[in-house]
Scaffold this motif. Structure first.
Motif, PDB file in Angstrom:
ATOM      1  N   HIS A 119       0.720  -1.252  -0.080  1.00 36.99           N
ATOM      2  CA  HIS A 119      -0.025   0.031  -0.126  1.00 36.99           C
ATOM      3  C   HIS A 119       0.672   1.190   0.141  1.00 36.99           C
ATOM      4  O   HIS A 119       0.568   2.255  -0.658  1.00 36.99           O
ATOM      5  N   HIS A 120       1.741   1.252   0.836  1.00 36.58           N
ATOM      6  CA  HIS A 120       2.814   2.350   0.798  1.00 36.58           C
ATOM      7  C   HIS A 120       3.419   2.683  -0.451  1.00 36.58           C
ATOM      8  O   HIS A 120       3.456   3.780  -1.090  1.00 36.58           O
ATOM      9  N   ARG A 121       3.818   1.567  -1.122  1.00 38.56           N
ATOM     10  CA  ARG A 121       4.669   2.002  -2.606  1.00 38.56           C
ATOM     11  C   ARG A 121       3.690   2.286  -3.450  1.00 38.56           C
ATOM     12  O   ARG A 121       3.914   3.059  -4.280  1.00 38.56           O
ATOM     13  N   ARG A 122       2.578   1.791  -3.473  1.00 38.89           N
ATOM     14  CA  ARG A 122       1.577   2.296  -4.458  1.00 38.89           C
ATOM     15  C   ARG A 122       0.983   3.661  -4.181  1.00 38.89           C
ATOM     16  O   ARG A 122       0.679   4.310  -5.020  1.00 38.89           O
ATOM     17  N   ALA A 123       0.822   4.004  -3.023  1.00 40.51           N
ATOM     18  CA  ALA A 123       0.636   5.415  -2.370  1.00 40.51           C
ATOM     19  C   ALA A 123       1.755   6.301  -3.030  1.00 40.51           C
ATOM     20  O   ALA A 123       1.301   7.433  -3.379  1.00 40.51           O
ATOM     21  N   ARG A 124       2.999   5.947  -2.945  1.00 40.99           N
ATOM     22  CA  ARG A 124       4.118   6.821  -3.107  1.00 40.99           C
ATOM     23  C   ARG A 124       4.109   6.818  -4.768  1.00 40.99           C
ATOM     24  O   ARG A 124       4.227   7.951  -5.371  1.00 40.99           O
ATOM     25  N   GLU A 125       3.832   5.794  -5.508  1.00 45.68           N
ATOM     26  CA  GLU A 125       3.718   5.738  -6.688  1.00 45.68           C
ATOM     27  C   GLU A 125       2.394   6.755  -7.404  1.00 45.68           C
ATOM     28  O   GLU A 125       2.669   7.493  -8.304  1.00 45.68           O
ATOM     29  N   ALA A 126       1.347   6.562  -6.475  1.00 46.94           N
ATOM     30  CA  ALA A 126       0.280   7.629  -7.002  1.00 46.94           C
ATOM     31  C   ALA A 126       0.824   9.120  -6.929  1.00 46.94           C
ATOM     32  O   ALA A 126       0.352   9.878  -7.631  1.00 46.94           O
ATOM     33  N   ALA A 127       1.518   9.278  -5.633  1.00 43.81           N
ATOM     34  CA  ALA A 127       1.867  10.953  -5.336  1.00 43.81           C
ATOM     35  C   ALA A 127       3.052  11.382  -6.470  1.00 43.81           C
ATOM     36  O   ALA A 127       2.953  12.561  -6.980  1.00 43.81           O
ATOM     37  N   ILE A 128       3.783  10.295  -6.895  1.00 49.18           N
ATOM     38  CA  ILE A 128       4.507  10.745  -8.009  1.00 49.18           C
ATOM     39  C   ILE A 128       4.047  11.051  -9.365  1.00 49.18           C
ATOM     40  O   ILE A 128       4.220  12.279 -10.123  1.00 49.18           O
ATOM     41  N   LEU A 129       3.019  10.161  -9.944  1.00 47.19           N
ATOM     42  CA  LEU A 129       2.265  10.503 -10.796  1.00 47.19           C
ATOM     43  C   LEU A 129       1.426  11.625 -10.751  1.00 47.19           C
ATOM     44  O   LEU A 129       1.237  12.662 -11.809  1.00 47.19           O
ATOM     45  N   GLN A 130       0.978  12.040  -9.495  1.00 41.76           N
ATOM     46  CA  GLN A 130       0.307  13.384  -9.207  1.00 41.76           C
ATOM     47  C   GLN A 130       1.263  14.490  -9.374  1.00 41.76           C
ATOM     48  O   GLN A 130       0.681  15.626 -10.219  1.00 41.76           O
ATOM     49  N   ARG A 131       2.408  14.657  -8.963  1.00 43.44           N
ATOM     50  CA  ARG A 131       3.235  15.544  -9.224  1.00 43.44           C
ATOM     51  C   ARG A 131       3.795  15.498 -10.641  1.00 43.44           C
ATOM     52  O   ARG A 131       3.796  16.908 -11.260  1.00 43.44           O
ATOM     53  N   LEU A 132       3.798  14.792 -11.384  1.00 36.06           N
ATOM     54  CA  LEU A 132       4.147  14.887 -12.887  1.00 36.06           C
ATOM     55  C   LEU A 132       2.964  15.489 -13.425  1.00 36.06           C
ATOM     56  O   LEU A 132       3.237  16.328 -14.162  1.00 36.06           O
ATOM     57  N   GLU A 133       1.707  15.204 -12.907  1.00 36.95           N
ATOM     58  CA  GLU A 133       0.487  15.817 -13.667  1.00 36.95           C
ATOM     59  C   GLU A 133       0.409  17.100 -13.332  1.00 36.95           C
ATOM     60  O   GLU A 133       0.082  18.174 -14.048  1.00 36.95           O
ATOM     61  N   ALA A 134       0.954  17.624 -12.191  1.00 36.50           N
ATOM     62  CA  ALA A 134       0.933  18.741 -11.774  1.00 36.50           C
ATOM     63  C   ALA A 134       2.105  19.899 -12.251  1.00 36.50           C
ATOM     64  O   ALA A 134       2.081  21.170 -12.168  1.00 36.50           O
ATOM     65  N   GLY A 135       2.894  18.984 -13.141  1.00 32.95           N
ATOM     66  CA  GLY A 135       4.035  19.838 -13.812  1.00 32.95           C
ATOM     67  C   GLY A 135       5.522  19.726 -13.136  1.00 32.95           C
ATOM     68  O   GLY A 135       6.275  20.281 -14.033  1.00 32.95           O
ATOM     69  N   ASP A 136       5.407  19.122 -12.035  1.00 36.08           N
ATOM     70  CA  ASP A 136       6.902  18.784 -11.840  1.00 36.08           C
ATOM     71  C   ASP A 136       7.570  17.864 -12.694  1.00 36.08           C
ATOM     72  O   ASP A 136       7.047  16.919 -12.975  1.00 36.08           O
ATOM     73  N   GLU A 137       8.648  18.332 -13.157  1.00 36.26           N
ATOM     74  CA  GLU A 137       9.521  17.365 -14.072  1.00 36.26           C
ATOM     75  C   GLU A 137      10.922  16.791 -13.686  1.00 36.26           C
ATOM     76  O   GLU A 137      11.405  15.934 -14.447  1.00 36.26           O
ATOM     77  N   THR A 138      11.315  17.204 -12.494  1.00 37.89           N
ATOM     78  CA  THR A 138      12.500  16.453 -12.254  1.00 37.89           C
ATOM     79  C   THR A 138      12.460  15.825 -10.773  1.00 37.89           C
ATOM     80  O   THR A 138      11.345  16.107  -9.779  1.00 37.89           O
ATOM     81  N   ILE A 139      13.103  14.858 -10.460  1.00 31.59           N
ATOM     82  CA  ILE A 139      13.027  14.083  -9.236  1.00 31.59           C
ATOM     83  C   ILE A 139      13.400  15.148  -8.178  1.00 31.59           C
ATOM     84  O   ILE A 139      12.761  14.807  -7.002  1.00 31.59           O
ATOM     85  N   ALA A 140      14.395  15.965  -8.104  1.00 27.15           N
ATOM     86  CA  ALA A 140      14.247  16.869  -7.330  1.00 27.15           C
ATOM     87  C   ALA A 140      13.306  17.752  -6.751  1.00 27.15           C
ATOM     88  O   ALA A 140      13.041  17.801  -5.529  1.00 27.15           O
ATOM     89  N   ALA A 141      12.487  18.111  -7.790  1.00 31.67           N
ATOM     90  CA  ALA A 141      11.097  18.702  -7.441  1.00 31.67           C
ATOM     91  C   ALA A 141      10.166  17.957  -6.554  1.00 31.67           C
ATOM     92  O   ALA A 141       9.518  18.343  -5.906  1.00 31.67           O
ATOM     93  N   ILE A 142       9.980  16.749  -7.294  1.00 35.16           N
ATOM     94  CA  ILE A 142       9.130  15.634  -6.712  1.00 35.16           C
ATOM     95  C   ILE A 142       9.469  15.518  -5.271  1.00 35.16           C
ATOM     96  O   ILE A 142       8.609  15.221  -4.441  1.00 35.16           O
TER      97      ILE A 142
END
Length: 294
Positions: free
Chosen positions: A223-246
């Motif tokens: 559950h934790h890993r899938r939640a983290r994955e969802a958060a990363i996808l959400q940040r990509l959708e929000a326009g964050d383009e780099t790992i540092a920004a995420i």
């Protein structure tokens, strides 16, 4: 059993298991690396830890009058395997377990990850594979291949106690760092799913307290890993383009000393998301590449 103040404590944690915590606490090791003495009379030590003289002396004192037959190593990070050499020299034990570290072919592209953390002097006498067993005076230890944290990671099952020594694959105090190119989120999640098919009663991790309800804990990890994955996808959708920004956004409340490790774990997620067609990068996937949601 309690050692003098100059040596780490030796604690019997189960009928066939004693634990010694190495004096190497830190943000990645918690209170220190847990070395486990398995069996009675003829014994094995799982993950002997760093080459710290005080810790090595404590292990040798704990098995005084017994025969150390095997030093078992789950993986070759330097907080887990280096003391194996000193134990072998002192007792004649066989160093047994994971394969030596081999740098990934794409290390020049993706970057070193935790490459510098590997014990490059590790030289096993015997390499174990899935299902291989060791017998210690009636005690049976079986190898389970669990790549993910590292390519060469193994866990060891103690069949008589339905226990699993999990190294850094599953820890009770924190989630595991997955650092490409040697670490792989896809491999890690597949290894977790294989563990969910087992019926172990307890996990003895390389750091922290035991996991006493493994199946519940594994569900929480997924559950934790899938939640983290969802958060990363959400940040990509929000326009964050780099790992540092995420990392700055989704690990905002985490100790900044751990942000480097967090970046590597986000990178591992990103590799997995790209492989599954959910994200893409502007070139080879690296810590500094730019990413978008597909």
């Amino acid at each position: 059993m309690h050692q003098s103040s100059t040596q780490p404590d030796v604690e019997r944690v189960a009928p066939l298991v004693r634990r010694i915590v190495a004096p190497n606490p830190g943000p990645f090791t918690f209170k220190g690396t847990c070395a486990y003495i398995v069996g009675e009379g003829d014994v094995a030590i799982v993950d002997p830890g760093p080459a710290n003289p005080r810790h090595i002396a404590a292990m040798l004192e704990a098995i005084r009058g017994e025969r150390l037959r095997h030093v078992l190593v789950t993986h070759t990070h330097r907080d887990h395997s280096p003391a194996a050499r000193a134990l072998k020299e002192a007792t004649g034990a066989i160093i047994t377990g994971c394969a030596p570290y081999s740098p990934p072919e794409d290390i020049g592209v993706t970057g070193p990850g935790l490459d510098a953390s590997h014990d490059t002097g590790y030289a096993p006498d015997e390499i174990l594979a899935e299902g291989d067993r060791l017998d210690l005076a009636g005690v049976t230890v079986e190898a389970l291949e669990t790549p993910g944290h590292t390519t060469n990671h193994l866990c060891f099952a103690l069949r008589e106690e339905k226990a699993l020594f999990t190294g850094d694959h599953v820890m009770g105090w924190a989630t595991t760092v997955i650092a490409p190119p040697d670490g792989s989120m896809r491999d890690y999640m597949e290894s977790i799913e294989r563990m969910r098919e087992r019926d172990d009663d307890i996990y003895w991790p390389g750091h922290g307290d035991p996991v006493r309800d493994p199946q519940r804990y594994l569900r929480a990890l997924v559950h934790h890993r899938r939640a983290r994955e969802a958060a990363i996808l959400q940040r990509l959708e929000a326009g964050d383009e780099t790992i540092a920004a995420i990392v700055a956004r989704i690990y905002e409340g985490v100790d900044r000393r751990l942000h480097g490790a967090a970046a590597m774990t986000v990178f591992a997620h990103m590799e997995d998301l790209i492989a599954r067609g959910l994200a893409e990068s502007d070139g080879p996937a690296t810590l500094t590449a730019r990413y978008v949601r597909r």
